[in-house]
Design a protein around this motif. Structure first.
Motif: not given
Lengths: 373, 508
Positions: A174-191, A169-172, A144-145, A155-159
């Protein structure tokens, strides 16, 4: 051939690429079997469409070929629109350049979230932060830190939005209001995992969620190593926070190395099973990461790192709190240990609360405190 | 002939006067008991017949009708035996009826005619006083309990014949033999001098005792949560005479007070987590006080809080809020007092070892489920929260940090300050301050108020947590003998919390 004209809010994805993405999703179960039979995934995913069907579909070959022939790109686009997903195909200018280095690059990235923000993120610097799902409080705090510091520098955090380190990592970021990108294994709209619903919503609102599979596709087991290759390719640097000896995060690290990306790791206790993988990476020459400064130094050079370090300075802490912070960082991480170390109980309690409110430490399970900065 | 004998029915924990009327007239031999009599009372006929015959009296071979008045009140339990037998003797002229104007009689009979004590003696004696009777005849065993009530004569008798002789004026009333001292000698209570390490939990215990706050302890199995909880009752101020009466009455009705005399030490009740809601707050066919009432004026300890059923925990809300619980049975609502200090203990995670030296095998979703089970309105009532960790070897070797006597002195001083400040309000201690009293009695300095506001803005706690922090900060200042609550008090109060409030963001 663009099936939608450019005037319609931009999203253009060509039929060939959409059909390829559809095909991968259609053959998900078949790929699963091939993968479980130890067929190397990149070799499978790099096959052209017809060979892919021929190699995997088996008895269903004719049926799949039929469906393939009759593939309706407009319907696919309509479904994307209905699920607020924007397909960015490899013929599109917004497709991340770094992904093209993959021999088995995905034909389409399906973006859930603001596509302009996604474009900015992948055009700029990205760092992949990955690690164990069953992380320790130390690992979660470090992830997170780290992400907070990286995102603060723009700089964008990808995870991968998995439990544990990925989510921290994503939460960290978002804490900083910074850019972050998640790559999912299934459809992107399904958590996925479903328990990360809230994080998924936050990422869609303030970052972006992408997947090579179209909306509605379920996550197969092979999808996880497959999305790891996307994470590794997107990051210029891959940081492993905590990983056991046979962790999926090490696969990501190996993929990054194959692509000529740099790999870094956060060291852990030599006795911790969850540090075995990361410590081994460091022993093999991965860059040692003690904090976001080390990541920034790797990406931007020593000067930028120094600037970042100055920003998180210690000057704002009174002497007694600074001393307390040092002791927490040195392993006196419970109230009991701090009192045994010779401080008054009330002073310790009050001091810990103050450090916590200033975001310098964080309480973790069992009443232990982890130093954040 | 007709006779009338006074006795008492115990409903909930309250005594109700019952008149046993016995009428004997010629007819086919029969013995009927009417007047909403429970099963045990109907069975009393057989006991009464045998006891009368075995005591050397005559059982009239005529038509006997006994009525328990008022007929609207359900009568349960065996306490009417003695009154039925004496009424029968008086109606058949075998003992003098005049004395029955002044005496009530309460007890169960054996077939041989011995008088036995039954539950609720103290309540019956209080009933006798309240209804203007001058004397109460009870069994010698545990008669001391009835004798606690002033202004009435308690006569201890061993048998039905003894009771008859007393009423005939042949024997003078025999005062009960005083009981052999307090129930539990104070020295046998566990002492804090046995505790090693545990700096943080000990402080939490002290704050909880001083402010009457409910306490939550979180820690791995075997780290000492139960041991610490057991030491709380001895830290609290001694029972006042009124409080001791309340406790004795409840325990007597529940049948767990068997020594006679007053209960001397604060109760400590630790029900198992499989307990039902009615077991916890009271209820049943014959409404009995639950564990929450048995812990009245003492400590209710819930080990493995997350394992208790949700209905049980929900049922605890009213007792905690109001200090009493209403149990509704049929058309009647019974009130049981429940003013206790709640101490709850829980593992930090399902496997119990999160954050300890041993490896925790729980995944994030299991942890989330565990936290969800612990959340809810009950948790808001737990003001002081602490983590308990296994003491280190060095701590085990070190001398004890404090003793019960030492800590108790500080607790009593802090309680005195509170009583002084809270005179004229409903609250007796800081733990009972409601939102309004928090505003008028906590008195933070401007600086402390600002610090609390900053912490609140930083989302360290919820809106409910805001008042909680202030109540605890008030107690910390009281322990330090200060009128104003300062920044350090607020900061220390913020540290009394556990994992459950913190995560959520990481899981987000």
């Amino acid at each position: 051939m663009n099936v939608l004209d450019e005037s319609e809010a931009g999203p253009g994805a060509c039929r060939g690429c959409l059909r390829r993405a559809w095909l991968i999703a259609r053959l998900g179960g078949h790929i699963e079997r091939a993968w479980l039979a130890r067929r190397p995934l990149p070799a499978v995913l790099a096959l052209p469409d017809d060979e892919l069907v021929a190699a995997l579909a088996g008895t269903q070959r004719e049926r799949v070929e039929n469906e393939y022939e009759r593939f309706d790109a407009d319907a696919a686009l309509r479904f994307c629109r209905a699920t607020s997903v924007i397909p960015v195909c490899s013929c599109d200018g917004r497709y991340p350049q770094r992904l093209r280095e993959l021999p088995d690059a995905p034909a389409v990235l399906h973006v859930y979230g603001d596509v302009a923000r996604f474009e900015r993120m992948v055009a700029g610097e990205c760092v992949a932060v990955v690690g164990a799902r069953r992380a320790t409080p130390y690992g979660l705090a470090q992830a997170r830190r780290l992400a907070r510091g990286i995102a603060t520098a723009g700089i964008s955090v990808v995870s991968g939005m998995a439990l544990g380190v990925d989510s921290a990592a994503h939460a960290g970021a978002l804490d900083a209001g910074g850019p972050t990108l998640a790559v999912l294994a299934g459809g992107p709209e399904r958590p996925y995992p479903p328990s990360k619903r809230q994080l998924h919503a936050d990422l869609a609102a303030r970052g972006a969620v992408v997947s090579e599979l179209p909306p509605g596709a379920r996550a197969h087991r092979w999808g996880f190593p497959a999305r790891n290759r996307v994470i590794a390719a997107l990051g210029r640097l891959t940081v492993v926070v905590e990983a056991g000896e046979r962790s999926g995060s090490l696969i990501t690290a190996a993929l990054a190395l194959d692509l000529g990306r740099e790999v870094a790791a956060v060291p852990g206790l030599v006795t911790s099973p969850l540090a075995a993988g990361t410590n081994a990476l460091i022993a093999d020459g991965a860059r040692l990461v003690r904090g976001p400064e080390d990541v920034l130094e790797a990406l931007l050079g020593a000067e930028a790192a120094e600037a970042a370090r100055r920003e998180s300075g210690h000057e704002d802490l009174p002497a007694d709190l600074w001393e307390l912070l040092q002791r927490v960082g040195a392993g006196q991480d419970t109230v009991g240990a701090l009192v045994a170390g010779g401080s008054g109980l009330d002073a310790v309690l009050a001091g810990l609360s103050q450090l916590e409110l200033r975001g310098r430490i964080r309480r973790t399970a069992g009443g232990r405190y982890a130093r954040l900065s | 002939m007709l006779s009338r004998v006074a006795t008492f029915a115990i409903d909930g924990i309250d005594p109700w006067p019952v008149w046993v009327e016995v009428d004997i007239r010629p007819g086919l031999p029969a013995f009927h008991v009417v007047g909403m009599a429970g099963k045990a009372v109907r069975e009393a006929r057989e006991r009464v017949r045998a006891a009368i015959l075995n005591s050397g009296f005559e059982f009239p071979a005529r038509r006997i009708t006994a009525n328990l008045a008022p007929a609207s009140l359900p009568k349960l339990g065996p306490g009417f035996d003695a009154a039925l037998a004496i009424g029968l003797l008086a109606a058949s002229g075998q003992c003098r009826a005049e004395a029955l104007e002044r005496w009530a009689i309460f007890g169960e009979l054996s077939l041989g005619g011995e008088l036995r004590p039954c539950r609720g003696l103290l309540a019956a004696a209080e009933g006798a006083r309240r209804h203007g009777l001058t004397g109460l005849i009870v069994a010698s065993e545990r008669a001391g309990e009835a004798a606690l009530v002033d202004d009435i004569t308690v006569a201890a008798v061993d048998s039905l014949r003894g009771a008859a002789r007393l009423l005939d004026g042949e024997d003078p009333p025999r005062p009960p033999v005083p009981d052999a001292g307090p129930e539990v000698a104070a020295e046998t209570l566990p002492d804090l001098a046995d505790v090693r390490g545990h700096a943080f939990p000990l402080r939490a215990l002290e704050v909880a005792a001083a402010g009457g706050h409910n306490l939550l302890m979180e820690g791995p199995p075997g780290s000492g949560k139960t041991m610490l909880a057991r030491r709380l009752p001895a830290l609290l101020p001694p029972l006042s005479r009124d409080e001791a009466f309340e406790v004795t009455r409840i325990h007597s009705v529940a049948g767990i007070h068997r020594r006679g005399g007053l209960v001397a030490s604060r109760p400590f009740r630790a029900p198992h987590h499989t307990i039902s809601a009615s077991g916890l707050v009271g209820g049943g066919q014959v409404p009995m006080p639950g564990e929450a009432s048995l812990a009245h004026n003492g400590v209710l300890f819930l080990d493995e809080l997350s394992e208790f059923s949700r209905p049980s925990l929900e049922a605890l809300r009213q007792p905690i809020e109001d200090g009493r619980v209403a149990v509704v049975r049929g058309q009647r609502a019974l009130l049981f007092p429940t003013r206790f200090t709640l101490v709850a203990a829980t593992n930090p995670c399902p496997c119990g070892f999160a954050g300890s030296d041993r490896h925790c095998s729980c995944g994030e979703s299991e942890l989330a489920r565990h936290r969800r089970r612990l959340s809810g309105p009950l948790l808001d009532r737990l003001d002081v929260r602490t983590t308990v960790s296994r003491p280190s070897a060095a701590e085990l070797r070190a001398p004890a940090r404090t003793s019960t006597a030492e800590m108790r002195e500080r607790v009593l001083a802090a309680r005195e300050r509170q009583q002084h400040r809270l005179a004229g309000t409903d609250a007796r201690c800081n733990g009972q301050l409601d939102a309004r009293l928090v505003r008028s009695h906590v008195l933070p300095t401007d600086e402390a108020r600002r610090a609390l506001g900053d912490a609140y803005d930083a989302k360290s706690f919820s809106a409910r947590g805001h008042d909680r922090v202030l109540r605890v900060a008030r107690t910390i200042a009281d322990l330090d003998d200060r009128d104003r609550v300062e920044v350090a008090d607020v900061m220390a109060a913020i540290s009394f919390r556990t994992q459950d409030e913190l995560e959520g963001e990481i899981a987000a």
